[in-house]
Design an enzyme around this catalytic site. Structure first.
Site, short mmCIF file in Angstrom:
data_model
loop_
_atom_site.label_atom_id
_atom_site.label_comp_id
_atom_site.label_asym_id
_atom_site.label_seq_id
_atom_site.Cartn_x
_atom_site.Cartn_y
_atom_site.Cartn_z
N ASP A 230 0.90 -1.16 0.06
CA ASP A 230 0.08 0.08 0.01
C ASP A 230 1.03 1.24 0.15
OD1 ASP A 230 -2.99 0.95 0.36
OD2 ASP A 230 -1.60 2.31 1.50
N GLU B 4 0.88 5.57 0.38
CA GLU B 4 0.24 7.06 0.48
C GLU B 4 0.89 7.81 -0.34
OE1 GLU B 4 -2.72 7.08 2.14
OE2 GLU B 4 -2.49 5.09 2.62
N HIS C 184 -6.09 4.88 5.99
CA HIS C 184 -5.20 5.60 4.97
C HIS C 184 -3.90 6.10 5.54
CE1 HIS C 184 -9.04 6.32 2.91
NE2 HIS C 184 -9.56 6.60 4.13
N ASP D 116 -2.82 0.12 6.60
CA ASP D 116 -3.69 -0.41 5.22
C ASP D 116 -3.08 -1.68 4.82
OD1 ASP D 116 -5.15 1.75 5.33
OD2 ASP D 116 -4.70 2.71 3.58
#
Length: 944
Positions: A8, A10, A148, A153
């Site tokens: 994941d 961001e 998030h 995540d």
């Protein structure tokens, strides 16, 4: 495929090629079913983090100021990724950032397998309401502390992926093989994963392998085993002489004695015994579900006859069936059986589904293939076969029309799936049950069917009874649309191999090779007729669309605009609509006739017909009946011109599609309700929190035809709520808001925006705003976006952020400092107890717009009869709606809240008193807004 790397990122935005950068990496490895490693780091971007990303993720510029650069952070991820399958939730997003990062640092791009857990979850969890990671984690009880943020995540996605792998491992081989046939259009490498699972299962097969008791394997499908409804004979005398209070108090953990509830139980019991109908207005918190379930169960057992319970919303139906009834089955000292029944089109036809799956993929879209895969999995999870359980993609809703159960295409006992048929099993369960739960739509449809859909009953409960007139109006009328006709033609056609008539002609040619010339000739005739009918439908649709578009006014909350019409008004150029409708009717009947002639020709003189041909002929005859029904409906909608009906058409206003939806609704449903429902039944109890206007049941009795019965057969009971409204609620009515006129509309709405912002700030969000107009909602939504700090409050607008009411309500409950803006469907059925909802704003009193087709026509009818339409229809209708809206706020005895009425008519107009009198005994204050707004914060803090 045993090693996976769950990733994941961001990022500063959604487009790496536009310069957006990774700011955090999270990765988890899974090897042979176990988590083996984790990697997480912030990444220093070469740009500031946008404010909205900081709001979403909680990641600030300071947090990444001393973080490794992408060059320094990437090798740690690549060590984990080497030799493993790339897995991510919404994988295309993370993969594009990975590929761009690799290229920017001089690496080759990733060329291994990719699994998207969104796609996999949609296939394996078809009854989920949402596939967002936070909601999946919540539903599956997966720890997800910091949504998030990449490390949290990635960990949550890893847990989700392991859960999905376990589902695949548990599924029988035939399901894996069926899914294999459907996933070639999927966007990630789920096909490779399924191949691996299939190989493992084949390797495990042995002669001693016992069949799994959970599955019913039949015709290469796996169904969840269904068990017959247990016979539940009465264990001795059952009567209301029992001390039910002691029984329930000892068995129901949350049971509390309520005087109003006891009074309602006794009133329903007496009405059943005396053969009377009863209207009960039961305030919020009365416990009316238990109050009608208990006497209904006792009556059913005492008299060995079933009791029907009808609700308007699916939510209440599920609550009764999944929560209230199981609790009572445990609590009561005798057994009873309950069943739920819905309209036939809610149930899957297994024969049609099998036929459709066996066609192969052909030219179906990704969404259709996904819907098919979801349904293959769903068969292993469902006991009911009810489409309400499924979370289908939009195209899947259209696919459902091809595989739903219906009368016309049913083979009944000749069907190989008959013993497993969901619809017939639902009917059988309803026949055997003591309590049968249905919705108002099915209740009304049953009244309109000569043979009857529901099992026979003499006693019933109608909950959410204020909605019965609307349900009757809808289901005693006629509906059709140009999109329905086009979809019917798509299913029938010969243009593509998967179309029904193409399949039929192909199977016929293979069965009777000597008749291939006949099949070719039939194909040509169908092609010509199909083309002619499509052209006629297009012409009819275009004429109707242009007619309505010229007269279009405000759209409703689902984005449609309504225009009334009458046959007599189609004159001059507009007469083309009638001519086009007549042409469509003629060609539609020709098409139906050709199908019937073809069916006769194909099997004439034949005793042994292959099952494939027989099955396709059944479906073709069913669609032929659909064509005749379509012609009948178009005739009723355009050429009949019944003075007892109102006619209107609706257009889609938010899309470029020129679909037109036609409706004819009865002006008065009181007579059929009186004659078909109340006159012929022993006892029907109607209950709701909103049945009275000015403390009188007269309006409801008149609308439902109860005034046409002997007075002694109709009883009423009004029960107050047990809540302490005087201390729990405060009503504020500004006296200085501008009036709402064409000239002052913008001034009024600007005052609403500012006033709403004041309420939202004082309530720290936690506010719902109810509108009567979508246009007004949009204006206020845009205004609040400008005056409120978007970092502090989450605005959720119906039809803007989502058109799905359930999703919006769920997001509202889960979000801190949220504001929910809703139109008509939000005025009732929204249950948000506790601190999530503290303030309710009603922008305008809920009068239905005067040009609403049904109310406009009913007003005209009342005026012709010399009655005051406003006082006898519009005002009572609005007061009932107002009471429903106000009831959204205080849902529990611990709730506390503020109601703000921005409509000055509530204190300035004479009829305003009708609304104020309908309110619970809240504290009420009127005055300048600048003073009233100061009362909100202290009241919510507990300072009266």
């Amino acid at each position: 495929m045993e090693q996976f790397c769950i990733v994941d990122f961001e990022t500063t935005g959604g487009s790496p090629r536009q310069g957006d950068a990774i700011i955090q990496i999270g990765a988890v490895t899974i090897d042979h079913g176990q988590i083996t490693n984790r990697y997480a780091t912030f990444v220093k971007p070469e740009q500031p983090i946008p404010a909205f990303i900081t709001t979403l993720t909680g990641i600030t510029d300071d947090m990444v100021a001393d973080a490794p650069t992408l060059e320094e952070a990437l090798p740690g991820l690549l060590r984990l990724l080497k030799g493993r399958v790339f897995v991510a939730h919404n994988a295309s997003f993370d993969l594009q950032f990975l590929q761009e990062a690799l290229l920017s640092q001089g690496y080759y791009t990733f060329d291994g397998n990719v699994i998207d857990t969104v796609e996999l979850a949609r296939m394996l969890l078809p009854i989920q309401g949402s596939y967002r990671l936070t909601e999946l984690a919540d539903d599956l009880e997966i720890s997800h502390d910091n949504p998030h943020q990449a490390d949290s995540d990635a960990q949550a996605t890893a847990q989700l992926f392991m859960h999905l792998l376990q589902i695949l491992d548990d599924l029988p081989l035939v399901v894996i093989q069926r899914l294999q046939m459907l996933v070639h259009t999927f966007r990630s490498d789920i096909s490779a994963l399924l191949r691996h699972v299939e190989m493992e299962k084949l390797a495990d097969l042995s002669d001693e392998h016992a069949p799994d008791p959970n599955w019913d394997i039949y015709r290469q499908f796996a169904l969840k085993k269904r068990f017959p409804l247990a016979s539940m004979p009465s264990s001795g005398a059952v009567g209301m002489t029992h001390n039910w209070e002691d029984v329930l108090a000892g068995s129901l953990g949350e049971y509390q004695r309520r005087d109003a509830q006891q009074e309602m139980i006794q009133a329903i019991q007496s009405a059943m015994e005396d053969g009377a109908h009863l209207l009960v207005e039961a305030g919020t918190g009365t416990g009316k579900s238990l109050a009608y379930l208990l006497p209904s169960i006792v009556w059913a057992k005492q008299n060995q006859e079933k009791v029907l319970i009808s609700t308007h919303t699916i939510t209440l139906q599920e609550q009764l069936f999944q929560k209230e009834i199981p609790a009572l089955q445990k609590a009561l000292p005798f057994p009873f059986a309950a069943a739920q029944m819905k309209g036939r089109g809610n149930y899957l036809c297994l024969r049609k589904f099998e036929q459709n799956i066996n066609e192969g993929a052909q030219e179906y879209s990704h969404e259709i293939q996904l819907a098919k895969a979801q349904m293959v999995t769903w068969l292993t999870q469902t006991e009911s076969g009810d489409v309400e359980e499924l979370h289908l993609p939009p195209s899947g809703q259209l696919f459902w029309q091809q595989v739903k159960s219906d009368t016309n295409s049913c083979l009944n006992r000749k069907c190989p799936w008959f013993s497993r048929c969901y619809y017939f099993q639902a009917k059988e369960r309803a026949r055997e049950a003591d309590i049968v739960i249905v919705n108002h739509a099915l209740l009304v449809s049953d009244l309109e069917t000569e043979s009857g859909i529901l099992p026979s009953y003499q006693v019933g409960i109608i909950d959410e009874a204020h909605q019965l007139e609307d349900a009757a109006t809808q289901h005693m009328g006629f509906h059709y649309s140009t999109v329905q006709m086009l979809f019917l033609l798509d299913r029938l056609g010969t243009e593509a191999p998967e179309r029904l008539l193409s399949q039929l002609l192909t199977e016929f040619s293979q069965w009777k090779e000597e008749e291939r010339p006949l099949a070719v000739e039939l194909g040509r005739r169908f092609d010509r007729l199909q083309a002619d009918l499509r052209e006629a439908v297009a012409e009819w649709s275009l004429h109707a669309y242009h007619y309505a578009a010229k007269q279009a006014k405000e759209m409703n909350e689902i984005g449609r605009i309504s225009v009334r019409y009458k046959k007599g008004k189609f004159q001059g150029k507009q007469a083309k609509i009638l001519a086009a409708a007549e042409k469509v009717i003629a060609l539609t009947l020709d098409y139906a006739k050709l199908i019937e002639e073809t069916a006769v020709q194909m099997i004439q003189g034949e005793e042994q017909v292959p099952f494939a041909v027989k099955s396709l002929l059944t479906d073709a005859r069913g669609l032929s009946d659909d064509l005749k029904k379509a012609a009948e409906l178009i005739h009723a909608l355009f050429l009949a011109d019944d003075k007892d009906f109102v006619y209107w058409m609706e257009l889609e206003s938010r899309t470029s599609r020129k679909y037109v939806y036609f409706t004819a609704a009865p002006l008065d449903v009181s007579v059929p309700l009186s004659e078909k429902l109340f006159a012929g039944k022993r006892s029907m109890t109607l209950t709701s929190a909103t049945l009275t206007v000015k403390n009188s049941f007269d309006y409801m009795k008149e609308r439902y035809g109860l005034t046409q019965l002997p007075p002694e057969r109709v009883r009423t009971l009004s029960l107050p709520s047990p809540f302490d409204y005087e201390h729990q609620g405060l009503v504020l009515i500004p006296s200085d808001f501008p009036p709402f006129t064409k000239e002052t509309e913008s001034l009024y709405l600007d005052a609403v925006i500012q006033g709403s912002a004041d309420v939202i700030r004082a309530s720290q969000g936690r506010t719902m705003i109810l509108f009567t107009s979508y246009t007004m909602l949009r204006y206020v939504y845009d205004g609040l976006k400008q005056v409120l700090d978007e970092n502090q409050f989450t605005l959720l607008g119906h039809g803007i952020d989502s058109s799905n009411r359930s999703k919006l309500i769920k997001k509202f409950k889960q979000s801190e400092r949220a504001v929910l803006l809703g139109t008509s469907s939000f005025w009732e059925g929204v249950d948000i107890a506790g601190d999530a909802l503290s303030s309710l704003i009603i922008v305008r009193l809920p009068f239905v717009p005067p040009n609403h087709p049904i109310l406009e026509a009913r007003s005209e009818m009342l005026k012709e009869a010399g009655k005051n339409a406003f006082m006898s229809l519009h005002l009572p209708h609005a007061v009932i709606r107002f009471k429903q809206g106000v009831g959204r706020l205080i849902r529990h005895h611990r709730d506390r809240g503020v109601i703000v009425l921005f409509d000055p008519r509530v204190i300035e107009a004479r009829y305003g008193r009708a609304f104020l009198q309908s309110l619970p005994p809240f504290q009420k204050e009127a005055g300048p807004w600048i003073q009233l707004r100061e009362r909100i914060e202290p009241f919510l803090a507990g300072e009266n």
